[in-house]
Design an enzyme around this catalytic site. Structure first.
Site, PDB file in Angstrom:
ATOM      1  N   CYS A   1       0.818  -1.213   0.000  1.00  0.00           N
ATOM      2  CA  CYS A   1       0.000   0.000   0.000  1.00  0.00           C
ATOM      3  C   CYS A   1       0.852   1.263   0.000  1.00  0.00           C
ATOM      4  O   CYS A   1       1.432   1.635   1.023  1.00  0.00           O
ATOM      5  CB  CYS A   1      -0.963   0.011   1.180  1.00  0.00           C
ATOM      6  N   LEU A   2       0.900   1.927  -1.146  1.00  0.00           N
ATOM      7  CA  LEU A   2       1.717   3.130  -1.298  1.00  0.00           C
ATOM      8  C   LEU A   2       1.251   4.243  -0.373  1.00  0.00           C
ATOM      9  O   LEU A   2       2.041   4.846   0.345  1.00  0.00           O
ATOM     10  CB  LEU A   2       1.679   3.574  -2.764  1.00  0.00           C
ATOM     11  N   VAL A   3      -0.050   4.509  -0.355  1.00  0.00           N
ATOM     12  CA  VAL A   3      -0.540   5.655   0.414  1.00  0.00           C
ATOM     13  C   VAL A   3      -0.493   5.385   1.914  1.00  0.00           C
ATOM     14  O   VAL A   3      -0.331   6.312   2.711  1.00  0.00           O
ATOM     15  CB  VAL A   3      -1.951   6.074  -0.054  1.00  0.00           C
TER      16      VAL A   3
ATOM     17  N   TYR B   1      -7.067   8.297  -5.016  1.00  0.00           N
ATOM     18  CA  TYR B   1      -7.426   8.719  -3.669  1.00  0.00           C
ATOM     19  C   TYR B   1      -8.267   9.995  -3.652  1.00  0.00           C
ATOM     20  O   TYR B   1      -8.346  10.721  -4.645  1.00  0.00           O
ATOM     21  CB  TYR B   1      -6.147   8.964  -2.854  1.00  0.00           C
TER      22      TYR B   1
ATOM     23  N   ASN C   1     -12.056   1.018  -0.957  1.00  0.00           N
ATOM     24  CA  ASN C   1     -10.895   0.280  -1.452  1.00  0.00           C
ATOM     25  C   ASN C   1     -11.256  -0.715  -2.547  1.00  0.00           C
ATOM     26  O   ASN C   1     -10.503  -0.915  -3.502  1.00  0.00           O
ATOM     27  CB  ASN C   1     -10.205  -0.430  -0.286  1.00  0.00           C
TER      28      ASN C   1
ATOM     29  N   CYS D   1      -0.895   3.725  -7.170  1.00  0.00           N
ATOM     30  CA  CYS D   1      -1.598   2.834  -6.242  1.00  0.00           C
ATOM     31  C   CYS D   1      -1.530   1.433  -6.811  1.00  0.00           C
ATOM     32  O   CYS D   1      -1.909   1.227  -7.971  1.00  0.00           O
ATOM     33  CB  CYS D   1      -3.053   3.275  -6.101  1.00  0.00           C
ATOM     34  N   VAL D   2      -1.061   0.465  -6.024  1.00  0.00           N
ATOM     35  CA  VAL D   2      -1.009  -0.902  -6.540  1.00  0.00           C
ATOM     36  C   VAL D   2      -2.392  -1.528  -6.628  1.00  0.00           C
ATOM     37  O   VAL D   2      -2.580  -2.545  -7.303  1.00  0.00           O
ATOM     38  CB  VAL D   2      -0.088  -1.814  -5.700  1.00  0.00           C
TER      39      VAL D   2
END
Length: 233
Positions: free
Chosen positions: A63-65, A120, A150, A181-182
């Site tokens: 999770c990048l964010v 996002y 999500n 975002c993956v």
């Protein structure tokens, strides 16, 4: 991560001899907001411990964010701490985060100016933009798709992304991030966005695949992964 990174590595298996297995441990998160992301990040130690039981060769924190929302430069703290969990378990393995992989990939591409598409809400997207800027890159344009759920992020139709990319001021950019975002699918359109913009195009999943291959000491190449995974880098 559980779809696009395996897809890239399966495509790689068609052109290189290495074979891969995939293992995952999941952190809970339903709504993409700062509180749930922080709660999610707190579960990452458990996941690293569980995955190290399988004696994996590399771990990727997807999770990048979630990583970027924990503070500027946090990917370095996270990677070091999670690697420590694998060491404590007697199965040491390198750890890459999608956040760290993305900013490192921009350095590999020597991309000083970029444009970004993110799923996002705007405040979280601005947080991502600031995180990337803190790593030495200028985000000259971005779009926040403002998808709070999500699962809806995962359901986003990636065929919309090329037109979204067209709407960005990419002419002066060095690279396009088609999905920061993956979770948001983009792999099928990475080559198309490169063709449209004439710019190296990457995603969080493409960057994480590159970082994992680098940690494994393997050639960073995978069909369909755009310029970053073309073999040129």
């Amino acid at each position: 991560m559980e779809t696009e990174i395996p897809a890239l590595l399966r495509l790689r298996e068609n052109i290189r001899p290495e074979r891969f297995t995939f293992h995952s441990a999941r952190m809970r998160m339903k709504t993409v907001n700062k509180d749930e992301l922080a709660a999610m990040d707190s579960q990452s130690d458990r996941c690293a411990l569980e995955l190290s039981d399988a004696a994996v060769d590399v771990l990727g924190y997807a999770c990048l964010v979630a990583t970027m929302s924990m503070g500027l430069g946090y990917h370095r703290v996270s990677e070091q701490r999670l690697h420590g969990r694998t060491v404590e378990n007697g199965q040491p393995a390198p750890v890459v985060t999608s956040a760290g992989a993305l900013v490192d990939a921009l350095k590999v591409l020597d991309a000083k100016k970029i444009v970004v598409i993110a799923p996002y809400m705007r405040p979280l997207t601005e947080l991502v933009v600031n995180y990337i800027a803190n790593e030495g890159h200028t985000v000259i344009d971005y779009v926040a798709l403002e998808i709070p759920d999500n699962l809806d992020v995962a359901r986003h139709d990636c065929s919309r992304l090329p037109d979204i990319a067209r709407s960005l001021k990419y002419s002066d950019a060095d690279a396009v991030i088609v999905s920061a975002c993956v979770q948001m699918p983009s792999l099928p359109v990475v080559p198309m966005v490169e063709a449209i913009t004439g710019k190296p195009t990457l995603s969080a999943a493409v960057a994480t695949t590159y970082a994992m291959l680098k940690k494994l000491g393997l050639e960073r190449v995978a069909p369909g992964g755009g310029a970053l995974l073309s073999g040129a880098y």
